[in-house]
Design a protein around this motif. Structure first.
Motif, PDB file in Angstrom:
ATOM      1  N   ASN A  66     -20.546  10.083  -8.062  1.00  0.00           N
ATOM      2  CA  ASN A  66     -19.260  10.282  -7.398  1.00  0.00           C
ATOM      3  C   ASN A  66     -19.209   9.507  -6.081  1.00  0.00           C
ATOM      4  OD1 ASN A  66     -18.185  12.075  -9.344  1.00  0.00           O
ATOM      5  ND2 ASN A  66     -19.367  13.747  -8.471  1.00  0.00           N
ATOM      6  N   PHE A  67     -18.142   8.748  -5.911  1.00  0.00           N
ATOM      7  CA  PHE A  67     -17.906   8.003  -4.677  1.00  0.00           C
ATOM      8  C   PHE A  67     -16.555   8.422  -4.104  1.00  0.00           C
ATOM      9  CE2 PHE A  67     -21.018   5.458  -6.800  1.00  0.00           C
ATOM     10  CZ  PHE A  67     -21.765   4.881  -5.790  1.00  0.00           C
ATOM     11  N   LYS A  68     -16.498   8.548  -2.784  1.00  0.00           N
ATOM     12  CA  LYS A  68     -15.231   8.885  -2.154  1.00  0.00           C
ATOM     13  C   LYS A  68     -15.173   8.308  -0.751  1.00  0.00           C
ATOM     14  CE  LYS A  68     -16.888  13.453  -0.647  1.00  0.00           C
ATOM     15  NZ  LYS A  68     -16.628  14.923  -0.696  1.00  0.00           N
ATOM     16  N   GLY A  69     -13.961   8.152  -0.271  1.00  0.00           N
ATOM     17  CA  GLY A  69     -13.771   7.618   1.074  1.00  0.00           C
ATOM     18  C   GLY A  69     -12.292   7.540   1.389  1.00  0.00           C
ATOM     19  N   PHE A  70     -11.961   6.807   2.450  1.00  0.00           N
ATOM     20  CA  PHE A  70     -10.571   6.643   2.861  1.00  0.00           C
ATOM     21  C   PHE A  70     -10.281   5.162   3.066  1.00  0.00           C
ATOM     22  CE2 PHE A  70     -11.425  11.016   3.942  1.00  0.00           C
ATOM     23  CZ  PHE A  70     -10.238  11.667   3.655  1.00  0.00           C
ATOM     24  N   VAL A  71      -9.137   4.733   2.575  1.00  0.00           N
ATOM     25  CA  VAL A  71      -8.690   3.351   2.749  1.00  0.00           C
ATOM     26  C   VAL A  71      -7.616   3.331   3.831  1.00  0.00           C
ATOM     27  CG1 VAL A  71      -7.625   1.353   1.640  1.00  0.00           C
ATOM     28  CG2 VAL A  71      -9.188   2.818   0.341  1.00  0.00           C
ATOM     29  N   ASP A  72      -7.830   2.493   4.862  1.00  0.00           N
ATOM     30  CA  ASP A  72      -6.897   2.463   5.993  1.00  0.00           C
ATOM     31  C   ASP A  72      -5.470   2.148   5.563  1.00  0.00           C
ATOM     32  OD1 ASP A  72      -8.908   3.070   7.725  1.00  0.00           O
ATOM     33  OD2 ASP A  72      -9.198   1.046   8.478  1.00  0.00           O
ATOM     34  N   ARG A  73      -5.344   1.167   4.676  1.00  0.00           N
ATOM     35  CA  ARG A  73      -3.984   0.744   4.303  1.00  0.00           C
ATOM     36  C   ARG A  73      -3.987   0.134   2.911  1.00  0.00           C
ATOM     37  NH1 ARG A  73      -1.096  -4.081   7.626  1.00  0.00           N
ATOM     38  NH2 ARG A  73      -0.111  -5.085   5.849  1.00  0.00           N
ATOM     39  N   ILE A  74      -2.941   0.434   2.157  1.00  0.00           N
ATOM     40  CA  ILE A  74      -2.774  -0.107   0.812  1.00  0.00           C
ATOM     41  C   ILE A  74      -1.412  -0.781   0.731  1.00  0.00           C
ATOM     42  CG2 ILE A  74      -2.589   0.449  -1.641  1.00  0.00           C
ATOM     43  CD1 ILE A  74      -4.398   2.880  -1.059  1.00  0.00           C
ATOM     44  N   ASP A  75      -1.413  -2.057   0.321  1.00  0.00           N
ATOM     45  CA  ASP A  75      -0.178  -2.820   0.133  1.00  0.00           C
ATOM     46  C   ASP A  75       0.017  -3.094  -1.349  1.00  0.00           C
ATOM     47  OD1 ASP A  75      -0.156  -2.848   2.857  1.00  0.00           O
ATOM     48  OD2 ASP A  75      -0.115  -5.026   3.086  1.00  0.00           O
ATOM     49  N   THR A  76       1.262  -3.143  -1.778  1.00  0.00           N
ATOM     50  CA  THR A  76       1.546  -3.448  -3.175  1.00  0.00           C
ATOM     51  C   THR A  76       2.636  -4.501  -3.294  1.00  0.00           C
ATOM     52  OG1 THR A  76       3.126  -1.592  -3.306  1.00  0.00           O
ATOM     53  CG2 THR A  76       0.862  -1.168  -4.039  1.00  0.00           C
ATOM     54  N   TYR A  77       2.567  -5.255  -4.374  1.00  0.00           N
ATOM     55  CA  TYR A  77       3.592  -6.257  -4.717  1.00  0.00           C
ATOM     56  C   TYR A  77       3.587  -6.409  -6.231  1.00  0.00           C
ATOM     57  CZ  TYR A  77       5.635 -10.845  -5.611  1.00  0.00           C
ATOM     58  OH  TYR A  77       6.399 -11.878  -6.129  1.00  0.00           O
ATOM     59  N   ASN A  78       4.683  -6.043  -6.874  1.00  0.00           N
ATOM     60  CA  ASN A  78       4.777  -6.071  -8.333  1.00  0.00           C
ATOM     61  C   ASN A  78       3.576  -5.339  -8.936  1.00  0.00           C
ATOM     62  OD1 ASN A  78       7.173  -7.430  -8.087  1.00  0.00           O
ATOM     63  ND2 ASN A  78       6.323  -9.442  -8.538  1.00  0.00           N
ATOM     64  N   GLN A  79       2.773  -6.036  -9.755  1.00  0.00           N
ATOM     65  CA  GLN A  79       1.644  -5.355 -10.404  1.00  0.00           C
ATOM     66  C   GLN A  79       0.346  -5.468  -9.625  1.00  0.00           C
ATOM     67  OE1 GLN A  79       2.758  -8.359 -11.308  1.00  0.00           O
ATOM     68  NE2 GLN A  79       1.276  -9.505 -12.560  1.00  0.00           N
ATOM     69  N   TYR A  80       0.437  -5.940  -8.375  1.00  0.00           N
ATOM     70  CA  TYR A  80      -0.777  -6.162  -7.582  1.00  0.00           C
ATOM     71  C   TYR A  80      -0.921  -5.140  -6.458  1.00  0.00           C
ATOM     72  CZ  TYR A  80      -0.494 -10.680  -9.930  1.00  0.00           C
ATOM     73  OH  TYR A  80      -0.410 -11.673 -10.878  1.00  0.00           O
ATOM     74  N   VAL A  81      -2.177  -4.833  -6.134  1.00  0.00           N
ATOM     75  CA  VAL A  81      -2.467  -3.924  -5.024  1.00  0.00           C
ATOM     76  C   VAL A  81      -3.556  -4.539  -4.152  1.00  0.00           C
ATOM     77  CG1 VAL A  81      -4.162  -2.631  -6.404  1.00  0.00           C
ATOM     78  CG2 VAL A  81      -3.126  -1.572  -4.391  1.00  0.00           C
ATOM     79  N   SER A  82      -3.365  -4.448  -2.832  1.00  0.00           N
ATOM     80  CA  SER A  82      -4.340  -4.952  -1.873  1.00  0.00           C
ATOM     81  C   SER A  82      -4.769  -3.826  -0.948  1.00  0.00           C
ATOM     82  CB  SER A  82      -3.745  -6.097  -1.038  1.00  0.00           C
ATOM     83  OG  SER A  82      -3.409  -7.191  -1.857  1.00  0.00           O
ATOM     84  N   ILE A  83      -6.007  -3.898  -0.470  1.00  0.00           N
ATOM     85  CA  ILE A  83      -6.476  -2.896   0.482  1.00  0.00           C
ATOM     86  C   ILE A  83      -6.867  -3.594   1.786  1.00  0.00           C
ATOM     87  CG2 ILE A  83      -7.239  -1.354  -1.350  1.00  0.00           C
ATOM     88  CD1 ILE A  83     -10.122  -2.138  -0.703  1.00  0.00           C
ATOM     89  N   ILE A  84      -6.618  -2.895   2.903  1.00  0.00           N
ATOM     90  CA  ILE A  84      -6.865  -3.460   4.228  1.00  0.00           C
ATOM     91  C   ILE A  84      -7.628  -2.443   5.065  1.00  0.00           C
ATOM     92  CG2 ILE A  84      -5.782  -4.297   6.353  1.00  0.00           C
ATOM     93  CD1 ILE A  84      -3.403  -5.186   4.554  1.00  0.00           C
ATOM     94  N   ASP A  85      -8.648  -2.932   5.752  1.00  0.00           N
ATOM     95  CA  ASP A  85      -9.449  -2.095   6.632  1.00  0.00           C
ATOM     96  C   ASP A  85      -9.299  -2.614   8.061  1.00  0.00           C
ATOM     97  OD1 ASP A  85     -11.195   0.005   7.157  1.00  0.00           O
ATOM     98  OD2 ASP A  85     -12.961  -1.284   7.067  1.00  0.00           O
ATOM     99  N   TYR A  86      -8.998  -1.723   9.004  1.00  0.00           N
ATOM    100  CA  TYR A  86      -8.852  -2.105  10.403  1.00  0.00           C
ATOM    101  C   TYR A  86     -10.199  -1.971  11.110  1.00  0.00           C
ATOM    102  CZ  TYR A  86      -3.799  -1.726   9.642  1.00  0.00           C
ATOM    103  OH  TYR A  86      -2.526  -1.884   9.172  1.00  0.00           O
ATOM    104  N   LYS A  87     -10.559  -3.012  11.868  1.00  0.00           N
ATOM    105  CA  LYS A  87     -11.808  -3.017  12.611  1.00  0.00           C
ATOM    106  C   LYS A  87     -11.530  -3.403  14.063  1.00  0.00           C
ATOM    107  CE  LYS A  87     -14.652  -2.072   9.226  1.00  0.00           C
ATOM    108  NZ  LYS A  87     -15.406  -0.805   9.202  1.00  0.00           N
ATOM    109  N   SER A  88     -12.405  -2.944  14.972  1.00  0.00           N
ATOM    110  CA  SER A  88     -12.269  -3.292  16.385  1.00  0.00           C
ATOM    111  C   SER A  88     -13.124  -4.498  16.751  1.00  0.00           C
ATOM    112  CB  SER A  88     -12.652  -2.098  17.267  1.00  0.00           C
ATOM    113  OG  SER A  88     -13.976  -1.690  16.991  1.00  0.00           O
ATOM    114  N   SER A  89     -13.696  -5.161  15.749  1.00  0.00           N
ATOM    115  CA  SER A  89     -14.479  -6.373  15.962  1.00  0.00           C
ATOM    116  C   SER A  89     -14.377  -7.225  14.691  1.00  0.00           C
ATOM    117  CB  SER A  89     -15.937  -6.037  16.263  1.00  0.00           C
ATOM    118  OG  SER A  89     -16.506  -5.314  15.191  1.00  0.00           O
TER     119      SER A  89
END
Length: 218
Positions: A66-89
């Protein structure tokens, strides 16, 4: 928002008011946030990918674990999905390390999110929120080139792209080099280069990562 937060935290507010150093750090934090919001708004206005979710919990089973966590941001466009992580460096994905089982968190999240959303992978990206310092050989009297300014905030990470569809969706204004992602178009070769993975390359990478996970935990 910062002032509101401080008004609800008397001890923290007193520490800031009693120290010029803390006041300076707070001023810099406000400026960093302001610039970050400006850049992100600029990117969002340009991109066809739109924010679908923030701080989304992700959980799945991989190879019986089992794996779990949190994704900062998820973007979608048509059938595509992107994930974005915010960092301070500065943060990026080193594919050589990933093949050896290191630096794999965001790649696993992408696999889990594409399954959860039932969409194809679009990109796995990092955004560094730290304010950049623009250097220029031009006179101090000259106006700042906005493209040079925004290009310093390009996402780290990789675009999953076979036929330029995702690249053009993330940055429709791209000419020779994107101001949003680490991708450029080489006209003489007629192809895109940079931080790009094909779907096949991503699949092979994930298979190697899962092998390392299996060997490490079982």
């Amino acid at each position: 928002l910062i002032n509101y937060y401080l008004s609800k935290n008397e001890d923290l507010n007193n520490k800031i008011q009693s120290s010029y150093i803390n006041q300076y750090f707070l001023e810099q934090l406000e400026k960093d946030i302001e610039v970050t919001l400006d850049v992100l708004n600029q990117m969002n206005d340009i991109s066809k990918f739109k924010i679908s979710s923030k701080e989304e919990k992700v959980e799945d089973e991989i190879l019986g674990m089992n794996f779990k966590g949190f994704v900062d941001r998820i973007d979608t466009y048509n059938q595509y999905v992107s994930i974005i992580d915010y960092k301070s460096s500065t943060k990026d994905i080193d594919l050589n390390l990933a093949m050896q089982g290191f630096n794999i968190q965001m790649l696993l999240y992408l696999k889990m999110i594409t399954k959860k959303y039932n969409k194809d992978p679009g990109a796995v990206l990092y955004f560094n929120t730290k304010r950049r310092i623009l250097t220029s050989k031009n006179s101090i009297k000259d106006d700042i080139n906005k493209d040079d300014y925004y290009s310093m905030y390009r996402f780290g990470g990789y675009v999953i792209n076979d036929d330029s569809t995702i690249i053009k969706a993330i940055d429709p204004n791209m000419d020779r080099k994107s101001n949003i992602i680490n991708v450029s178009y080489v006209k003489k070769d007629g192809k895109y280069k940079g931080h790009i993975l094909t779907h096949q390359q991503l699949q092979l990478l994930l298979e190697e990562i899962e092998k390392h996970i299996y060997e490490l935990y079982l």
